[in-house]
Design a protein around this motif. Structure first.
Motif, mmCIF file in Angstrom:
data_model
loop_
_atom_site.group_PDB
_atom_site.id
_atom_site.type_symbol
_atom_site.label_atom_id
_atom_site.label_comp_id
_atom_site.label_asym_id
_atom_site.label_seq_id
_atom_site.Cartn_x
_atom_site.Cartn_y
_atom_site.Cartn_z
ATOM 1 N N ALA A 175 -3.433 -9.163 -2.599
ATOM 2 C CA ALA A 175 -2.299 -9.404 -1.801
ATOM 3 C C ALA A 175 -2.442 -8.119 -1.167
ATOM 4 C CB ALA A 175 -1.090 -9.662 -1.591
ATOM 5 N N VAL A 176 -1.967 -7.571 -1.930
ATOM 6 C CA VAL A 176 -1.830 -6.185 -1.787
ATOM 7 C C VAL A 176 -2.944 -4.869 -1.800
ATOM 8 C CG1 VAL A 176 -0.952 -3.570 -3.175
ATOM 9 C CG2 VAL A 176 0.567 -6.258 -3.587
ATOM 10 N N LEU A 177 -4.049 -5.424 -2.604
ATOM 11 C CA LEU A 177 -5.674 -4.956 -2.980
ATOM 12 C C LEU A 177 -6.532 -5.387 -1.016
ATOM 13 C CD1 LEU A 177 -6.668 -5.426 -6.316
ATOM 14 C CD2 LEU A 177 -5.556 -3.342 -4.927
ATOM 15 N N THR A 178 -6.257 -6.907 -1.048
ATOM 16 C CA THR A 178 -7.191 -7.184 0.293
ATOM 17 C C THR A 178 -6.425 -6.249 1.451
ATOM 18 O OG1 THR A 178 -7.276 -9.039 -0.781
ATOM 19 C CG2 THR A 178 -7.585 -8.656 1.729
ATOM 20 N N VAL A 179 -5.285 -6.092 1.837
ATOM 21 C CA VAL A 179 -4.392 -5.251 2.585
ATOM 22 C C VAL A 179 -5.322 -4.306 3.073
ATOM 23 C CG1 VAL A 179 -2.524 -4.704 4.166
ATOM 24 C CG2 VAL A 179 -2.575 -7.135 2.961
ATOM 25 N N LYS A 180 -4.767 -3.755 1.721
ATOM 26 C CA LYS A 180 -5.171 -2.366 0.814
ATOM 27 C C LYS A 180 -6.640 -1.814 2.202
ATOM 28 C CE LYS A 180 -2.049 -0.484 -2.121
ATOM 29 N NZ LYS A 180 -2.562 0.376 -3.690
ATOM 30 N N ALA A 181 -7.547 -2.707 1.420
ATOM 31 C CA ALA A 181 -9.275 -2.894 1.493
ATOM 32 C C ALA A 181 -9.186 -2.897 3.270
ATOM 33 C CB ALA A 181 -9.879 -3.229 0.888
ATOM 34 N N LEU A 182 -8.726 -4.096 4.244
ATOM 35 C CA LEU A 182 -8.870 -3.723 5.090
ATOM 36 C C LEU A 182 -8.208 -2.865 5.476
ATOM 37 C CD1 LEU A 182 -7.354 -8.009 5.629
ATOM 38 C CD2 LEU A 182 -9.940 -7.223 5.974
ATOM 39 N N ILE A 183 -7.034 -2.265 5.539
ATOM 40 C CA ILE A 183 -6.625 -1.033 5.929
ATOM 41 C C ILE A 183 -7.380 0.074 6.382
ATOM 42 C CG2 ILE A 183 -4.849 0.398 6.004
ATOM 43 C CD1 ILE A 183 -3.050 -1.471 6.267
ATOM 44 N N ALA A 184 -8.515 0.329 5.103
ATOM 45 C CA ALA A 184 -9.358 0.671 4.239
ATOM 46 C C ALA A 184 -10.617 1.190 5.343
ATOM 47 C CB ALA A 184 -9.567 1.368 3.363
ATOM 48 N N GLU A 185 -10.539 -0.019 6.553
ATOM 49 C CA GLU A 185 -11.993 -0.350 6.740
ATOM 50 C C GLU A 185 -11.541 0.061 8.362
ATOM 51 O OE1 GLU A 185 -14.578 -2.461 6.308
ATOM 52 O OE2 GLU A 185 -14.082 -1.468 4.490
ATOM 53 N N GLY A 186 -10.632 0.294 8.290
ATOM 54 C CA GLY A 186 -10.769 0.758 9.935
ATOM 55 C C GLY A 186 -10.286 -0.394 11.401
ATOM 56 N N ASP A 187 -10.684 -0.804 11.244
ATOM 57 C CA ASP A 187 -11.161 -2.073 12.321
ATOM 58 C C ASP A 187 -10.926 -3.595 12.256
ATOM 59 O OD1 ASP A 187 -13.662 -2.227 10.831
ATOM 60 O OD2 ASP A 187 -14.884 -1.490 12.410
ATOM 61 N N GLU A 188 -10.386 -3.704 10.847
ATOM 62 C CA GLU A 188 -10.570 -5.093 10.717
ATOM 63 C C GLU A 188 -9.149 -5.873 10.849
ATOM 64 O OE1 GLU A 188 -11.963 -7.482 8.751
ATOM 65 O OE2 GLU A 188 -13.843 -5.912 8.809
ATOM 66 N N LEU A 189 -7.534 -4.197 11.377
ATOM 67 C CA LEU A 189 -5.801 -4.817 11.964
ATOM 68 C C LEU A 189 -6.151 -4.359 12.694
ATOM 69 C CD1 LEU A 189 -5.170 -4.133 8.327
ATOM 70 C CD2 LEU A 189 -5.805 -6.532 9.659
ATOM 71 N N PRO A 190 -5.485 -4.631 14.086
ATOM 72 C CA PRO A 190 -4.696 -3.820 15.009
ATOM 73 C C PRO A 190 -4.416 -2.423 14.570
ATOM 74 C CG PRO A 190 -4.153 -6.237 14.683
ATOM 75 C CD PRO A 190 -5.128 -5.512 13.427
ATOM 76 N N GLU A 191 -4.801 -1.760 15.591
ATOM 77 C CA GLU A 191 -3.996 -0.081 15.460
ATOM 78 C C GLU A 191 -2.583 -0.274 15.037
ATOM 79 O OE1 GLU A 191 -5.422 2.409 18.685
ATOM 80 O OE2 GLU A 191 -4.173 3.622 17.864
ATOM 81 N N GLY A 192 -2.500 0.433 14.348
ATOM 82 C CA GLY A 192 -0.769 0.773 14.150
ATOM 83 C C GLY A 192 -0.308 -0.091 12.801
ATOM 84 N N SER A 193 -1.315 -1.279 11.773
ATOM 85 C CA SER A 193 -1.097 -1.565 11.122
ATOM 86 C C SER A 193 -0.335 -1.128 10.019
ATOM 87 C CB SER A 193 -2.057 -2.875 11.437
ATOM 88 O OG SER A 193 -2.273 -3.881 12.035
ATOM 89 N N ARG A 194 0.890 -1.364 8.977
ATOM 90 C CA ARG A 194 0.549 -0.794 7.999
ATOM 91 C C ARG A 194 1.478 -1.429 7.323
ATOM 92 N NH1 ARG A 194 5.285 4.219 8.322
ATOM 93 N NH2 ARG A 194 4.331 4.020 10.386
ATOM 94 N N LEU A 195 0.986 -1.606 5.393
ATOM 95 C CA LEU A 195 1.287 -1.839 4.691
ATOM 96 C C LEU A 195 2.272 -1.614 4.217
ATOM 97 C CD1 LEU A 195 0.992 -3.739 1.918
ATOM 98 C CD2 LEU A 195 -0.570 -1.862 0.705
ATOM 99 N N VAL A 196 3.129 -2.094 3.620
ATOM 100 C CA VAL A 196 5.334 -2.045 4.010
ATOM 101 C C VAL A 196 5.684 -1.743 2.533
ATOM 102 C CG1 VAL A 196 7.240 -2.321 4.156
ATOM 103 C CG2 VAL A 196 6.178 -2.192 6.519
ATOM 104 N N ASP A 197 5.924 -0.804 1.666
ATOM 105 C CA ASP A 197 6.515 -0.844 -0.016
ATOM 106 C C ASP A 197 7.708 -1.457 0.462
ATOM 107 O OD1 ASP A 197 5.947 -0.705 -2.534
ATOM 108 O OD2 ASP A 197 6.584 1.208 -2.386
ATOM 109 N N ALA A 198 7.626 -3.036 -0.012
ATOM 110 C CA ALA A 198 9.271 -3.361 0.212
ATOM 111 C C ALA A 198 9.210 -4.970 -0.828
ATOM 112 C CB ALA A 198 9.094 -4.184 2.181
ATOM 113 N N PRO A 199 10.234 -5.590 -1.417
ATOM 114 C CA PRO A 199 10.239 -6.527 -1.870
ATOM 115 C C PRO A 199 9.534 -7.565 -1.169
ATOM 116 C CG PRO A 199 12.573 -5.690 -1.821
ATOM 117 C CD PRO A 199 11.027 -4.766 -1.565
ATOM 118 N N PHE A 200 8.984 -8.588 -1.412
ATOM 119 C CA PHE A 200 8.890 -9.738 -0.292
ATOM 120 C C PHE A 200 9.918 -10.446 0.385
ATOM 121 C CE2 PHE A 200 6.123 -13.534 0.711
ATOM 122 C CZ PHE A 200 5.294 -13.149 1.306
#
Lengths: 202, 142
Positions: free
Chosen positions: B84-109
């Motif tokens: 889950a962590v790695l997929t969101v990081k990879a999607l954010i690195a892609e740049g165009d997969e998620l809406p602008e301003g999407s952020r992975l938040v480091d927090a307990p679930f």
């Protein structure tokens, strides 16, 4: 190493061969993933590479970089486990490093894969010796300087060398000492990608 | 507060909850919205498991959830572990997969999800939502 130019068709053959070898070895990957992981590596990789094989067959990209970038995207979206974003990042970063060139040299491929491997380490926060895919990828890429066959051998050797290592990343790391004695499934599938590459380069 | 909110109602930050399990993501989303209580709550979407209902992480479900909650003020994405962590990081690195301003938040679930939804519902901007969710790491239980 010979300076043969590698074109998009070569990369399509590589991805097709990778899908075939992953399909053949899926059961073994899942078996390796059973004692130290969640027993889904074979099925996950199979699903990912079926999608890659279909993509290169139905809409093959026109450049080597395009093939790797599109394959990486398929893996990120279809694998369903950690290997998806990790292999996806490996291929996408390598593909981006190759750019739009219609043909690339083996040395350019080596340096592009090197960039991909660095990105994998960064994404997973891991280094060689952690019992991960890096343990096969790093020696594999290094040996590409010699030949495709040498790379396949080095990657396979790297995968075998994960057996005595204590896992420091992923689900296997929860097992601590009990992770020792098992070959890492991710390093094993990484070695398969190099064996597919050696196979198509013959 | 976000800049575009100066003239009137502020668009809320969206919250996406990514878990290996569909029921876990759904339940935490329901709980967080419930605890945010009365009035309008910020949009929350669950992206749990694989599209066929199995355990795992789906890039497709994550991207769809992020689009669903995007109101233009950013999307806070909370994840459980591993892929889950790695997929969101990879999607954010892609740049165009998620809406602008999407952020992975480091927090307990779970705790982070409650904090994120409560603060987003109160009209906080993405930085404040992310900070509140991250602060949940600091609540000791003994």
């Amino acid at each position: 190493m010979s300076e043969t130019a590698l074109d998009a068709a070569f990369f399509v053959r590589w991805m097709t061969a990778a899908a075939a070898v992953i399909d053949r070895e899926a059961e073994r990957l899942t078996e390796l993933d059973s004692p130290i992981g969640d027993a889904d590596h074979g099925a996950n990789m199979q699903r990912g590479f079926v999608a890659v094989a279909k993509m290169v067959e139905t809409e093959p990209p026109a450049t080597p970089g395009g093939v790797l970038t599109a394959a990486g995207r398929q893996l990120i979206s279809s694998v369903g486990g950690a290997s998806g974003p990790l292999y996806g990042t490996l291929l996408r970063r390598a593909g981006k490093a190759l750019g739009d060139a219609p043909q690339v040299s083996a040395q350019e491929l080596r340096s592009a894969l090197g960039a991909g491997v660095d990105a994998v380490g960064q994404l997973g926060g891991s280094a060689p010796g952690d019992k991960t895919m890096l343990d096969a990828l790093v020696p594999g890429v290094a040996a590409l300087a010699t030949s495709f066959d040498a790379a396949a051998e080095a990657a396979e050797g790297g995968a075998l060398a994960t057996v005595p290592i204590l896992a420091r990343k992923g689900r296997a790391s929860y097992l601590g000492e009990r992770s020792i004695g098992h070959q890492d499934p991710g390093a094993t599938s990484s070695a398969l990608l190099f064996s597919a590459l050696a196979e198509v380069a013959k | 507060m976000s800049a575009e909110g100066s003239g009137g109602a502020t668009a809320p930050v969206g919250v996406v909850l990514v878990s290996h399990s569909g029921p876990v993501a759904e339940s935490v989303a329901t709980m967080a919205a419930g605890l945010a209580g009365g009035g309008a709550t910020a949009p929350v979407a669950a992206a749990g498991g694989t599209p066929d209902g199995g355990l795992g992480t789906s890039a497709e479900l994550i991207a769809e959830a992020a689009r669903t909650v995007d109101r233009g003020a950013g999307v806070a994405i909370l994840v459980d572990l591993g892929s889950a962590v790695l997929t969101v990081k990879a999607l954010i690195a892609e740049g165009d997969e998620l809406p602008e301003g999407s952020r992975l938040v480091d927090a307990p679930f779970v705790e982070g999800a409650v904090a994120a939804v409560v603060t987003a519902s109160a009209g906080a901007d993405l930085d404040a939502v992310a900070a509140a969710a991250g602060e949940a790491y600091g609540y000791r239980k003994e």
